[in-house]
Design an enzyme around this catalytic site. Structure first.
Site, PDB file in Angstrom:
ATOM      1  N   GLY A 248      51.620  53.516 -25.753  1.00 60.04           N
ATOM      2  CA  GLY A 248      52.690  52.722 -25.178  1.00 60.04           C
ATOM      3  C   GLY A 248      54.094  53.256 -25.227  1.00 60.04           C
ATOM      4  N   PRO A 291      48.346  57.891 -27.283  1.00 60.89           N
ATOM      5  CA  PRO A 291      49.344  58.304 -26.294  1.00 60.89           C
ATOM      6  C   PRO A 291      48.690  58.870 -25.039  1.00 60.89           C
ATOM      7  CG  PRO A 291      49.153  59.951 -28.016  1.00 60.89           C
ATOM      8  CD  PRO A 291      48.323  58.775 -28.458  1.00 60.89           C
ATOM      9  N   ARG A 293      50.754  58.506 -21.370  1.00 61.49           N
ATOM     10  CA  ARG A 293      51.974  58.767 -20.610  1.00 61.49           C
ATOM     11  C   ARG A 293      52.944  59.671 -21.372  1.00 61.49           C
ATOM     12  NH1 ARG A 293      53.960  55.025 -16.955  1.00 61.49           N
ATOM     13  NH2 ARG A 293      52.675  53.445 -17.983  1.00 61.49           N
ATOM     14  N   ARG A 330      51.977  54.572  -7.531  1.00 57.53           N
ATOM     15  CA  ARG A 330      52.616  53.719  -8.533  1.00 57.53           C
ATOM     16  C   ARG A 330      53.775  52.902  -7.966  1.00 57.53           C
ATOM     17  NH1 ARG A 330      55.124  55.584 -12.504  1.00 57.53           N
ATOM     18  NH2 ARG A 330      54.641  53.885 -13.955  1.00 57.53           N
ATOM     19  N   TYR A 334      53.470  49.058  -8.439  1.00 58.50           N
ATOM     20  CA  TYR A 334      54.325  48.478  -9.476  1.00 58.50           C
ATOM     21  C   TYR A 334      55.820  48.481  -9.144  1.00 58.50           C
ATOM     22  CZ  TYR A 334      50.270  50.145 -12.273  1.00 58.50           C
ATOM     23  OH  TYR A 334      49.014  50.437 -12.752  1.00 58.50           O
ATOM     24  N   CYS A 361      49.373  55.365   6.619  1.00 59.40           N
ATOM     25  CA  CYS A 361      49.694  54.353   7.634  1.00 59.40           C
ATOM     26  C   CYS A 361      49.768  52.972   7.006  1.00 59.40           C
ATOM     27  CB  CYS A 361      48.662  54.397   8.756  1.00 59.40           C
ATOM     28  SG  CYS A 361      48.737  55.907   9.719  1.00 59.40           S
ATOM     29  N   TYR A 390      49.360  59.260 -14.368  1.00 61.06           N
ATOM     30  CA  TYR A 390      48.928  58.253 -13.405  1.00 61.06           C
ATOM     31  C   TYR A 390      49.296  58.600 -11.959  1.00 61.06           C
ATOM     32  CZ  TYR A 390      48.260  55.770 -17.735  1.00 61.06           C
ATOM     33  OH  TYR A 390      47.856  55.439 -19.002  1.00 61.06           O
TER      34      TYR A 390
END
Length: 431
Positions: A248, A291, A293, A330, A334, A361, A390
């Site tokens: 995180g 871990p 990211r 992403r 998000y 498209c 990601y």
């Protein structure tokens, strides 16, 4: 620049990991993922070395391979002394194909099928992170059929809000992951696991979310988890020897994001855990962290070629590139923020307000909106920063677009780790 592995050279080009990105775009074509192997190794080492120095023997980081999974990545993780966290049979297959030791693999996943469980058991995976009752019962049965006593942790939700955005908040009570402590269901979950004849319960797992920029939410989780461990000890006589705090820690995608001193945060978590264990009368458990990211995000850059610049009078301007939602979904999912630059004009002022659009498209197939770039034109190289996590792992073939290659940058040399998909690859499963 945004990260220490980024710069601008005398030619005015954006430099990443010591390489001129404009030259790499010419050599390999675009779209193109670049991965700074030296940065990955450095990020691994700060976790490994810090955890070894301040936590009980056996404490180790597990790389959350969902962030970036391909064979060379798993080889690097193995060489750096980390364990691996996989969330599917496909990620497990990738790790095994990279000769990652099965006994150092932790099998996560919110809905493991019987086929997934059988595959992991038959390949002697080290640990299961059990998410639900159905998985517990299936694993117990299938391990018994093989004469195995399988090591496992139970995934529990501590009910923590780390004040991150909802899409990556996984520790609250109302969540599809794990079993909640607050409702009393976790107690019954542990009771069932202790009765399972073929499960060796070693501890508990929790994960509170992502993009966390300080240690306090982890300390809050420790309070809840130790309270639960104490309760289970008193009621059932079982004391967990392993506590997995999940992953995180955040990374800087834009200038407004803070820097995170990860070693300092780990040391603070370790000190807090030790003090809290003394207060609870508990032995300090072996600690796992996951871990993903924070290992790979700042080791990545994606390169594109600008195709068009559309200025809609009275509205906005669009810069389109030869990639987008298919290689980085992403923003569409998000609204994730990114920093971008025209790599061949990196020394020029970023004074052109626009939105970066991809080639899919879909009206929502954007990489970033309302961003300031250097004046763009067709043929420019556009670099999007901090794309190591990601992006490749969430890529798709939407619109029958081919997935991008990965070029690794290591000690002054560049090499291809994942080739560009071909048109034939798109048809490889068609009958």
């Amino acid at each position: 620049m945004l990260q220490s592995n980024m710069a601008v050279n005398p030619q005015g080009h954006f430099v990443f990991a010591g390489f001129d990105t404009v030259e790499l775009a010419k050599k390999y074509g675009t779209g193109l993922y670049l991965i700074d192997e030296d940065r990955i190794r450095g990020n691994c080492r700060q976790y490994v070395h810090t955890m070894r120095s301040c936590m009980p023997a056996g404490s180790v980081p597990l790389f959350a391979s969902k962030a970036l999974s391909f064979k060379q990545m798993l080889r690097i993780i193995n060489e750096e002394g980390m364990c691996a966290d996989v969330v599917s049979a496909g990620e497990l297959y990738t790790a095994l194909a990279a000769d990652f030791p099965a006994e150092r693999i932790y099998f996560h996943g919110v809905n493991k099928t019987d086929e997934d469980i059988a595959y992991a058991l038959d390949n002697k995976v080290g640990y299961f992170i059990i998410d639900c009752y159905e998985e517990l019962y299936a694993l117990d049965r299938m391990a018994g059929e093989r004469g195995i006593r399988q090591k496992a942790l139970l995934r529990l939700t501590p009910g923590i809000d780390p004040h991150t955005f909802a899409a990556v908040n996984t520790g609250k009570v109302d969540c599809q992951f794990g079993v909640p402590i607050e409702t009393g269901q976790a107690r019954e979950f542990v009771s069932a696991a202790l009765k399972a004849e073929n499960i060796d319960l070693v501890g508990y797992h929790c994960h509170i979310g992502s993009q966390i920029f300080d240690a306090q939410p982890f300390c809050d989780a420790i309070d809840i988890m130790l309270g639960f461990i104490s309760m289970i000890r008193d009621e059932f006589g079982y004391t967990a020897s392993v506590l997995d705090l999940g992953g995180g820690f955040g990374v800087r995608y834009v200038e407004s994001d803070p820097h995170v001193d990860i070693p300092a945060c780990i040391r603070r978590v370790a000190a807090y855990l030790e003090k809290a264990c003394i207060q609870c009368g508990l032995p300090v458990p072996v600690v796992l962290m996951e871990p993903g990211r924070s290992i790979v995000a700042d080791a990545g850059v994606t390169l594109y070629t600008v195709g068009s610049v559309k200025e809609i009078n009275g509205y906005r301007s669009y810069v389109t590139v030869d990639g987008g939602m298919s290689d980085n979904p992403r923003y569409a999912l998000y609204g994730s923020e990114y920093t971008a630059i025209i790599a061949n004009k990196a020394d020029q002022p970023a004074d052109y307000l626009c939105s970066i659009a991809g080639r899919c498209c879909e009206s929502g197939a954007l990489i970033q909106e309302n961003i300031m770039l250097q004046q763009p034109e067709r043929g420019d190289t556009l670099a999007v920063m901090v794309t190591g996590a990601y992006n490749y792992s969430m890529a798709s073939n939407y619109n029958r677009l081919r997935r991008l290659p990965i070029v690794m940058l290591h000690e002054g040399k560049d090499y291809l780790a994942v080739r560009r998909e071909t048109f034939a690859d798109l048809l490889s499963c068609d009958l």
